[in-house]
Design a protein around this motif. Structure first.
Motif, PDB file in Angstrom:
ATOM      1  N   GLY A   1       0.816  -1.213   0.000  1.00 53.04           N
ATOM      2  CA  GLY A   1       0.000   0.000   0.000  1.00 53.04           C
ATOM      3  C   GLY A   1       0.844   1.256   0.000  1.00 53.04           C
TER       4      GLY A   1
ATOM      5  N   SER B   1      -5.173   3.456  -1.069  1.00 46.44           N
ATOM      6  CA  SER B   1      -3.950   2.696  -0.797  1.00 46.44           C
ATOM      7  C   SER B   1      -3.454   2.935   0.621  1.00 46.44           C
ATOM      8  CB  SER B   1      -2.871   3.073  -1.815  1.00 46.44           C
ATOM      9  OG  SER B   1      -1.725   2.274  -1.668  1.00 46.44           O
TER      10      SER B   1
ATOM     11  N   THR C   1      -3.410  -1.926  -2.398  1.00 47.22           N
ATOM     12  CA  THR C   1      -3.898  -0.800  -3.194  1.00 47.22           C
ATOM     13  C   THR C   1      -5.106  -1.244  -4.004  1.00 47.22           C
ATOM     14  OG1 THR C   1      -1.678   0.148  -3.366  1.00 47.22           O
ATOM     15  CG2 THR C   1      -3.311   0.876  -4.984  1.00 47.22           C
TER      16      THR C   1
END
Length: 498
Positions: free
Chosen positions: A453, A481, A487
């Motif tokens: 992320g 994210s 994400t």
């Protein structure tokens, strides 16, 4: 019903002050205007000389101000009149009986009337200006937020009618053929005007004068009006109508109009409406600029895609075919050599391998420019090929049955390609899930990975370029994210965009 009456939505049923102020507020103002001055006068008479005259006048003026704020100028003038009559009938302090008509008494009462009337009118005017500025701010807020012009037009019509104490108001667009398209209307007679309806501009009206001169105009049922105009207005049951031009980039774009069937519109109605036409013109200019910008961006993207296709086609039909031919010729020459010349045969074999490697690299470059399978097989097969060649596992789910336009197809392919590439390079993910579906005229692309992320869509040319391409086609892209949670990217592309 006459053409003008349908055009501006005039009604024989009066709808005066009720649109501007609630009925309860107006009733309250009338009660205060009558009762408060009487109570003040009676109270002053009971208290006698302990109440200074200035206090009586000051309290009465405060009542006038309150009444003007609540109900308007007519109620404020009523409060002044009731106060004067109450003093005439009951007041004996501090100047003695008013029947004596002493100059000092009369002077004080005259000053009271002048000041009270002035304060009432001034407060009413300030309240009117405050309401007008508040209405303009509401319209300007819609423009600043980029709301669709249709919402701005409707809001303008709804604001103009009550502010001018008019029976109805409308916003119309002047078409190139001279017809007027009603974009929004408000008022009791507005039911006779259909949004999008196109009609001729009736002659001898304020709207017709605006079309001819591009200046604000008004028409009243008075002796100064032409016999044709008076006859036309009387057939429509109207007393007064005002229209102002909407000028965009130096050209007459449309008209804002208002009409009254009960009384004449105020003398400054046209000037007050001009404030709204300026805001409307700004909204229209902004909308046209956004439309032109979007169309320009779409043309640039389309031209870029066409260039990519042409380069890919030239590479495939030219350089790639030439390399294949050369490799075959070298293979043929190698086969024709006697087995004894092993060094030459080995050298030719290396040349063939070099040509094959160069051909593979050229094909990879060609696929990056524009994948041939996208043009030949469509989005589904192209994405499946992309998923097979991805450096990480891709769980692909494509549910698109209808044929897509070239622009949407290319945008969707490059969106998935960019998302998969970014995941492989930066997300440290074990896999990525990609779903492509079409529903309700929109192509949806959703990608989610199990990486680290923390992706920032404002950095990196890949996502920025992808966003530009998506938005150029009228689509949207959103990125979520959070750090440590992977994400998720969602893309929406309209399928029916021209």
């Amino acid at each position: 019903m006459s053409a003008l009456r349908r055009l501006v939505g005039a009604s024989s049923t009066p709808r005066p002050f009720a649109e501007r102020l609630p009925r309860r507020r107006r009733k309250t103002a009338w009660v205060i205007a009558v009762a408060a001055p009487l109570l003040i006068t009676l109270g002053a008479r009971q208290l006698g000389s302990s109440v200074p005259p200035a206090t009586v006048l000051f309290v009465t003026l405060l009542v006038v101000v309150v009444v003007a704020l609540i109900g308007g100028g007519r109620q404020a003038l009523t409060a002044v009149s009731v106060g004067l009559l109450a003093q005439e009938a009951f007041f004996s302090f501090p100047y003695g009986s008013l029947n004596d008509r002493k100059p000092a008494q009369l002077s004080v009462l005259a000053v009271f009337v002048v000041i009270g009337a002035g304060v009432g009118i001034l407060v009413d005017e300030l309240a009117r200006l405050t309401r007008e500025q508040a209405a303009l701010r509401r319209i300007a807020t819609l423009v600043a937020l980029g709301k669709p012009p249709a919402d701005v037009f409707s809001a303008v019509a709804e604001e103009v009618a009550p502010l001018l104490v008019a029976d109805s108001a409308f916003v119309g667009h002047l078409e190139p053929d001279g017809l007027l398209t009603i974009l929004a209307s408000h008022g009791r007679g507005a039911g006779a005007v259909a949004t999008g309806e196109r009609r001729e501009v009736p002659p001898h009206t304020a709207a017709a004068a605006v079309v001819q001169t591009a200046r604000a105009a008004r028409t009243d049922d008075t002796e100064q009006a032409s016999p044709e105009a008076r006859a036309f207005m009387r057939r429509g049951g109207m007393r007064s109508n005002v229209a102002t031009p909407i000028v965009v980039d130096g050209r007459l774009w449309g008209v804002i109009g208002a009409s009254s069937s009960r009384s004449f519109l105020s003398a400054d109605s046209a000037q007050r409406m001009l404030n709204f036409t300026e805001v409307v013109a700004t909204a229209i200019a902004n909308a046209e600029s956004r439309t032109e910008l979007a169309a320009s961006r779409a043309r640039i993207v389309a031209a870029s895609d066409e260039t990519r296709r042409r380069v890919e086609r030239d590479l495939h039909d030219g350089v790639q075919q030439r390399l294949v031919s050369l490799a075959l010729e070298v293979r043929a020459a190698q086969s024709a050599l006697p087995p004894a010349v092993t060094e030459v045969r080995a050298e030719l074999s290396r040349v063939v391998e070099g040509l094959t490697d160069a051909l593979d690299e050229l094909r990879e470059i060609s696929r990056g420019i524009h994948p041939a399978i996208l043009s030949e097989g469509g989005l589904g097969p192209a994405l499946k090929t992309l998923a097979r060649r991805a450096p990480i596992p891709v769980a692909l789910d494509v549910r698109v049955e209808d044929e897509l336009s070239d622009g949407v197809e290319v945008a969707a392919y490059y969106a998935v390609s960019e998302l998969v590439t970014n995941t492989a390079k930066h997300a440290q993910a074990a896999s990525v899930d990609v779903a492509v579906t079409a529903a309700d005229g929109v192509l949806h692309i959703a990608a989610h990975d199990d990486g680290i992320g923390g992706a920032d869509p404002t950095h990196g040319s890949g996502l920025v370029g992808l966003r530009d391409r998506i938005e150029a086609l009228g689509g949207t892209i959103s990125v979520s994210s959070p750090r440590g949670e992977g994400t998720a990217v969602e893309v929406a592309l309209p399928l029916d965009r021209d």
